[in-house]
Write a protein that holds these residues in place. Sequence first.
Motif, PDB file in Angstrom:
ATOM      1  N   THR A 109       1.315 -12.615   4.508  1.00  0.00           N
ATOM      2  CA  THR A 109       1.847 -11.044   4.698  1.00  0.00           C
ATOM      3  C   THR A 109       1.608 -11.636   2.798  1.00  0.00           C
ATOM      4  O   THR A 109       1.503 -12.530   2.176  1.00  0.00           O
ATOM      5  N   THR A 110       0.782 -10.621   2.299  1.00  0.00           N
ATOM      6  CA  THR A 110       0.405 -10.334   0.882  1.00  0.00           C
ATOM      7  C   THR A 110       1.701  -9.193   0.119  1.00  0.00           C
ATOM      8  O   THR A 110       1.101  -7.836   0.618  1.00  0.00           O
ATOM      9  N   VAL A 111       1.815  -9.135  -0.422  1.00  0.00           N
ATOM     10  CA  VAL A 111       3.261  -8.003  -1.511  1.00  0.00           C
ATOM     11  C   VAL A 111       1.970  -7.379  -2.076  1.00  0.00           C
ATOM     12  O   VAL A 111       1.459  -8.082  -3.324  1.00  0.00           O
ATOM     13  N   LEU A 112       1.918  -5.826  -1.846  1.00  0.00           N
ATOM     14  CA  LEU A 112       1.274  -5.447  -3.281  1.00  0.00           C
ATOM     15  C   LEU A 112       2.172  -4.479  -3.714  1.00  0.00           C
ATOM     16  O   LEU A 112       2.950  -3.779  -3.445  1.00  0.00           O
ATOM     17  N   ASN A 113       2.831  -4.902  -5.345  1.00  0.00           N
ATOM     18  CA  ASN A 113       3.622  -4.329  -6.145  1.00  0.00           C
ATOM     19  C   ASN A 113       3.116  -4.057  -6.964  1.00  0.00           C
ATOM     20  O   ASN A 113       3.694  -3.926  -8.508  1.00  0.00           O
ATOM     21  N   GLY A 114       2.135  -3.731  -7.576  1.00  0.00           N
ATOM     22  CA  GLY A 114       1.616  -3.205  -8.895  1.00  0.00           C
ATOM     23  C   GLY A 114       1.678  -1.377  -8.736  1.00  0.00           C
ATOM     24  O   GLY A 114       2.216  -1.052  -7.861  1.00  0.00           O
ATOM     25  N   ASP A 115       0.059  -1.207  -9.102  1.00  0.00           N
ATOM     26  CA  ASP A 115      -0.895   0.599  -8.795  1.00  0.00           C
ATOM     27  C   ASP A 115      -0.472   0.329  -7.251  1.00  0.00           C
ATOM     28  O   ASP A 115      -1.421  -0.356  -7.061  1.00  0.00           O
ATOM     29  N   ALA A 116       0.078   1.274  -6.338  1.00  0.00           N
ATOM     30  CA  ALA A 116       0.032   1.181  -5.461  1.00  0.00           C
ATOM     31  C   ALA A 116      -1.318   1.598  -4.840  1.00  0.00           C
ATOM     32  O   ALA A 116      -1.989   1.060  -4.051  1.00  0.00           O
ATOM     33  N   VAL A 117      -2.112   2.615  -5.260  1.00  0.00           N
ATOM     34  CA  VAL A 117      -3.361   3.656  -4.904  1.00  0.00           C
ATOM     35  C   VAL A 117      -4.654   2.332  -5.118  1.00  0.00           C
ATOM     36  O   VAL A 117      -5.497   2.384  -4.693  1.00  0.00           O
ATOM     37  N   LYS A 118      -4.875   1.821  -6.154  1.00  0.00           N
ATOM     38  CA  LYS A 118      -5.275   1.522  -7.031  1.00  0.00           C
ATOM     39  C   LYS A 118      -5.258   0.403  -6.228  1.00  0.00           C
ATOM     40  O   LYS A 118      -6.576  -0.523  -5.239  1.00  0.00           O
ATOM     41  N   GLU A 119      -4.410  -1.036  -5.861  1.00  0.00           N
ATOM     42  CA  GLU A 119      -4.092  -2.320  -4.789  1.00  0.00           C
ATOM     43  C   GLU A 119      -4.668  -1.283  -3.458  1.00  0.00           C
ATOM     44  O   GLU A 119      -5.522  -2.431  -2.442  1.00  0.00           O
ATOM     45  N   ILE A 120      -4.294  -0.400  -2.791  1.00  0.00           N
ATOM     46  CA  ILE A 120      -4.448  -0.155  -0.781  1.00  0.00           C
ATOM     47  C   ILE A 120      -6.160   0.176  -1.536  1.00  0.00           C
ATOM     48  O   ILE A 120      -7.399   0.323  -0.742  1.00  0.00           O
ATOM     49  N   SER A 121      -6.577   1.029  -2.859  1.00  0.00           N
ATOM     50  CA  SER A 121      -8.498   1.374  -2.755  1.00  0.00           C
ATOM     51  C   SER A 121      -9.039   0.072  -2.432  1.00  0.00           C
ATOM     52  O   SER A 121     -10.139   0.411  -1.917  1.00  0.00           O
ATOM     53  N   GLU A 122      -8.015  -0.877  -3.633  1.00  0.00           N
ATOM     54  CA  GLU A 122      -8.756  -1.832  -3.614  1.00  0.00           C
ATOM     55  C   GLU A 122      -9.021  -2.603  -1.862  1.00  0.00           C
ATOM     56  O   GLU A 122      -9.798  -3.057  -1.536  1.00  0.00           O
ATOM     57  N   LEU A 123      -7.993  -2.529  -1.005  1.00  0.00           N
ATOM     58  CA  LEU A 123      -8.159  -3.516   0.022  1.00  0.00           C
ATOM     59  C   LEU A 123      -9.410  -2.241   0.753  1.00  0.00           C
ATOM     60  O   LEU A 123      -9.546  -3.254   1.198  1.00  0.00           O
ATOM     61  N   GLU A 124      -9.755  -1.309   0.609  1.00  0.00           N
ATOM     62  CA  GLU A 124      -9.885  -0.187   1.792  1.00  0.00           C
ATOM     63  C   GLU A 124     -11.113  -0.834   1.572  1.00  0.00           C
ATOM     64  O   GLU A 124     -12.314  -0.729   2.107  1.00  0.00           O
ATOM     65  N   ARG A 125     -11.801  -1.758  -0.086  1.00  0.00           N
ATOM     66  CA  ARG A 125     -12.842  -2.256  -0.416  1.00  0.00           C
ATOM     67  C   ARG A 125     -13.317  -3.521   0.019  1.00  0.00           C
ATOM     68  O   ARG A 125     -14.729  -4.035   0.829  1.00  0.00           O
ATOM     69  N   THR A 126     -12.488  -4.460   0.284  1.00  0.00           N
ATOM     70  CA  THR A 126     -12.775  -5.694   0.944  1.00  0.00           C
ATOM     71  C   THR A 126     -12.523  -5.644   2.156  1.00  0.00           C
ATOM     72  O   THR A 126     -12.755  -7.447   2.901  1.00  0.00           O
ATOM     73  N   VAL A 127     -11.581  -5.329   2.814  1.00  0.00           N
ATOM     74  CA  VAL A 127     -11.450  -5.232   4.772  1.00  0.00           C
ATOM     75  C   VAL A 127     -12.511  -4.139   4.731  1.00  0.00           C
ATOM     76  O   VAL A 127     -12.157  -3.186   5.007  1.00  0.00           O
TER      77      VAL A 127
END
Length: 198
Positions: A109-127
Amino acid sequence: MGKIVISSNVTLDGVVQDPDGAEGFALGGWFHRFAGSKDLEDWAARETAELLGVDALLLGRRTSEWFESRLRPGGGAEARVSPEWADRMNSIPKYVVSSTPEPPRWNNTTVLNGDAVKEISELERTVAGEILVYGSYQLVRTLLEQNLADELRLVVFPVVLGTGLRIFDETGGKPLRLVDTRQMGDGLAFHTYEFVRG
């Protein structure tokens, strides 16, 4: 580029609140009350196939804690889910959106606790593959508001509650395209939609 897929169980009138009755909602517990054994057998097979076909989970903190508490040894889920599904839930990479700084207790598990939109957008680019969202209705609303969701999968239970938290309570104007629909068991319907962007 990843694909964010929201997968949810809903009543015929769109209620998602308290399907297992654990939250104390007066009309909770509809998941088991309005589905027969054949329905639940087909539901479990579809759920397992779905989970085995994705590359990551994206969850809100409360949903992550709910799953983690039931899937750890002695958590009570052993008799209700297939070992294959439970093993995949425990081993798949999980990304949890949380505003609390507590370290995760659930493995992978990795916790995303910063800017949710930014971190989810980055996740979408890397997965590279599908990123599955279970429950997590506050997170789902953020995904919908920010146009981050790509697909919506709904298992519709044959009951109208008339009240309760709905997946689209505070979000409107989202065009979708029907991709697939089929019956599950004797009384459930499964619908897949793509979000239309632009």
